[in-house]
Motif scaffolding. Sequence first.
Motif, short mmCIF file in Angstrom:
data_model
loop_
_atom_site.label_atom_id
_atom_site.label_comp_id
_atom_site.label_asym_id
_atom_site.label_seq_id
_atom_site.Cartn_x
_atom_site.Cartn_y
_atom_site.Cartn_z
N GLN A 1 41.79 93.28 93.75
CA GLN A 1 41.61 92.34 92.65
C GLN A 1 42.94 91.94 92.02
O GLN A 1 43.16 90.77 91.70
N VAL A 2 43.83 92.90 91.86
CA VAL A 2 45.16 92.56 91.34
C VAL A 2 45.91 91.67 92.33
O VAL A 2 46.54 90.67 91.95
N PHE A 3 45.85 92.03 93.59
CA PHE A 3 46.50 91.25 94.64
C PHE A 3 46.01 89.80 94.62
O PHE A 3 46.80 88.85 94.66
N VAL A 4 44.70 89.63 94.51
CA VAL A 4 44.11 88.29 94.45
C VAL A 4 44.60 87.54 93.21
O VAL A 4 44.95 86.35 93.29
N ASN A 5 44.65 88.21 92.08
CA ASN A 5 45.09 87.55 90.86
C ASN A 5 46.54 87.10 90.95
O ASN A 5 46.91 86.05 90.40
N LEU A 6 47.36 87.88 91.64
CA LEU A 6 48.74 87.44 91.87
C LEU A 6 48.75 86.19 92.74
O LEU A 6 49.51 85.24 92.49
N GLY A 7 47.89 86.16 93.77
CA GLY A 7 47.79 84.98 94.60
C GLY A 7 47.33 83.77 93.81
O GLY A 7 47.82 82.65 94.00
N LYS A 8 46.39 83.97 92.91
CA LYS A 8 45.89 82.85 92.11
C LYS A 8 46.96 82.34 91.15
O LYS A 8 47.01 81.13 90.85
N SER A 9 47.81 83.22 90.66
CA SER A 9 48.94 82.78 89.84
C SER A 9 49.93 81.98 90.67
O SER A 9 50.45 80.95 90.22
N LEU A 10 50.19 82.43 91.89
CA LEU A 10 51.05 81.66 92.80
C LEU A 10 50.44 80.30 93.11
O LEU A 10 51.13 79.29 93.19
N GLY A 11 49.11 80.27 93.28
CA GLY A 11 48.44 78.99 93.50
C GLY A 11 48.60 78.07 92.32
O GLY A 11 48.83 76.85 92.47
N ALA A 12 48.48 78.60 91.09
CA ALA A 12 48.66 77.79 89.88
C ALA A 12 50.07 77.23 89.82
O ALA A 12 50.28 76.07 89.43
N TYR A 13 51.05 78.05 90.20
CA TYR A 13 52.43 77.57 90.22
C TYR A 13 52.61 76.43 91.22
O TYR A 13 53.20 75.39 90.91
N PHE B 1 39.54 86.36 101.62
CA PHE B 1 39.99 85.60 100.47
C PHE B 1 39.68 84.11 100.61
O PHE B 1 40.25 83.29 99.86
N ASN B 2 38.80 83.72 101.52
CA ASN B 2 38.46 82.30 101.63
C ASN B 2 37.55 81.88 100.48
O ASN B 2 37.12 82.70 99.65
N ALA B 3 37.24 80.59 100.43
CA ALA B 3 36.49 80.05 99.30
C ALA B 3 35.09 80.62 99.18
O ALA B 3 34.49 80.57 98.10
N ALA B 4 34.56 81.16 100.26
CA ALA B 4 33.21 81.72 100.24
C ALA B 4 33.22 83.23 100.03
O ALA B 4 32.15 83.85 99.93
N GLY B 5 34.39 83.83 99.98
CA GLY B 5 34.49 85.27 99.88
C GLY B 5 34.26 85.80 98.47
O GLY B 5 34.23 85.04 97.49
N ARG B 6 34.15 87.09 98.35
CA ARG B 6 33.78 87.72 97.08
C ARG B 6 34.82 87.53 95.99
O ARG B 6 34.53 87.63 94.79
N TYR B 7 36.08 87.25 96.36
CA TYR B 7 37.13 87.08 95.36
C TYR B 7 37.32 85.63 94.92
O TYR B 7 38.12 85.35 94.04
N SER B 8 36.58 84.74 95.53
CA SER B 8 36.56 83.35 95.09
C SER B 8 35.82 83.25 93.76
O SER B 8 34.86 83.98 93.51
N ASP B 9 36.26 82.33 92.91
CA ASP B 9 35.57 82.11 91.64
C ASP B 9 34.47 81.06 91.75
O ASP B 9 33.88 80.67 90.73
N ASP B 10 34.19 80.63 92.95
CA ASP B 10 33.12 79.64 93.16
C ASP B 10 32.59 79.80 94.58
O ASP B 10 32.95 79.04 95.47
N THR B 11 31.73 80.77 94.79
CA THR B 11 31.28 81.12 96.15
C THR B 11 30.14 80.24 96.65
O THR B 11 29.71 80.39 97.80
N THR B 12 29.65 79.33 95.82
CA THR B 12 28.54 78.47 96.25
C THR B 12 28.91 76.99 96.20
O THR B 12 28.06 76.14 96.48
N GLY B 13 30.12 76.68 95.83
CA GLY B 13 30.53 75.29 95.68
C GLY B 13 30.83 74.61 97.00
O GLY B 13 30.67 75.19 98.09
#
Length: 449
Positions: free
Chosen positions: A235-247, A337-349
């Motif tokens: 979860q921490v690893f993913v959050n770091l990735g999401k911060s990199l994505g925001a950058y 970590f794909n869009a359908a995976g458990r760490y996605s914030d929108d698994t049904t979109g």
Amino acid sequence: MIVATTRTALGSTFVLSVMVLSACSDRGTDAPDVSASVPSPDLAEVDSRHGVELTADAWDRIRQMAEVPALRPNPTNRVADDLGAARLGHRLFFEPRFSVDGTVSCATCHDPEQAFADGLAVAQGIELNARNTPTVLNAAHQRWLTWDGRSDSLWAQALEPMENDREMAGDRLSIVRTVRDDESLAEAYESLFGPLPELPDSLPERARPRRDGRTDALSEAWAALDPQTRDDIDQVFVNLGKSLGAYQRKLLSGDAPFDRFVTSVDSGRYRPVDEFDDAAVRGLELFAGDAGCWSCHAGPMLTTGEFHNIGVPPKAGGMPTDSGRYEAVQLLKDDPFNAAGRYSDDTTGPNARLVRGLIDSPENWGRFRTPSLREVARTAPYMHEGRFKTLEEVLRFYSTLEGAVQLDHHQEKVLEPLDLSESEISDLIAFLRSLNGSPSAPEFASPPF
């Protein structure tokens, strides 16, 4: 054998190609809309000043190339547009301590001084890589990331190089510890995502899973961790990735000479634009007209986002050995970590549905994503192996297809030799150079320190 056709016929050939490819492609929503049409301005002044004959159809294509839209939301990343996350990601992007020996960061291969590429034929991280480094400028507009499209979001893509043996060769346990033990990074992280997890002192020094199915000491150490600890680290690893994505959503460019030219023409009071001279206008006429470049390089990012095998000969000779999109589809579907995976914030979109619906095909073998041409004059060398050192070399290949290896079954509909003259090559290069813009958020276009 490649059969030559006239360039005038090439445009209609490409239209058929796009129809055929649409039926068997995996493209998402990044393909430009080429159906909308608005009245063309009076082009007589442009034609007379620059010695061209721009058609209304060509101008429709040109206008769409200059109409850069706002970024689409990314619901798989809840902090995608959070300024605090972008600032944290900015720091992480330039952080070498995430690599195994503390020498490699994201910015090693994505250098701001080189348009967020590296100027090398293939990337050099901890080891030499097999593919050219694509720029991350404007990557936020792309549906698929990397040459083969094996990532479907900026945040998911950012995680892979950290643990790739050839790139940073780090491991997620060490990376999480680095953030935890750095007071400033930990504070920034916790302000966004809440408290960092407590990690038992008994954990090994390093641990991470492998994505290729093999095992090694680090993957065995990872497998030995209890499920809750693995999930906390992930979860921490993913959050770091999401911060990199925001950058990386801040790494946009615009206001290129080409954009200013189109604005001037569409204003109805045309005035010539600095850095968009007669040669650039002639090159644009070719690009959007007879040369047919627009068929794969359409829309505001000058790419359809499709995957093609254009027969570029391998640098080592012989037949290609890089499967490109073929293996990437399964890699993407298997990526936790794909869009359908458990760490996605929108698994049904829609992004998740698109990933779940991807179907691979042998026809994808050797296909690579058509890159954006914005900033292209600053990101040499070119093609997935860095095969061509200059834009001139690229255009000479397209002009003759000399040395091209056997292409896919769409080859006869997609690519024909352009038979360009020397002056036409020079004009096209002048146009391509006009696609260099300026950063939309200058504070993020350099190191944060």
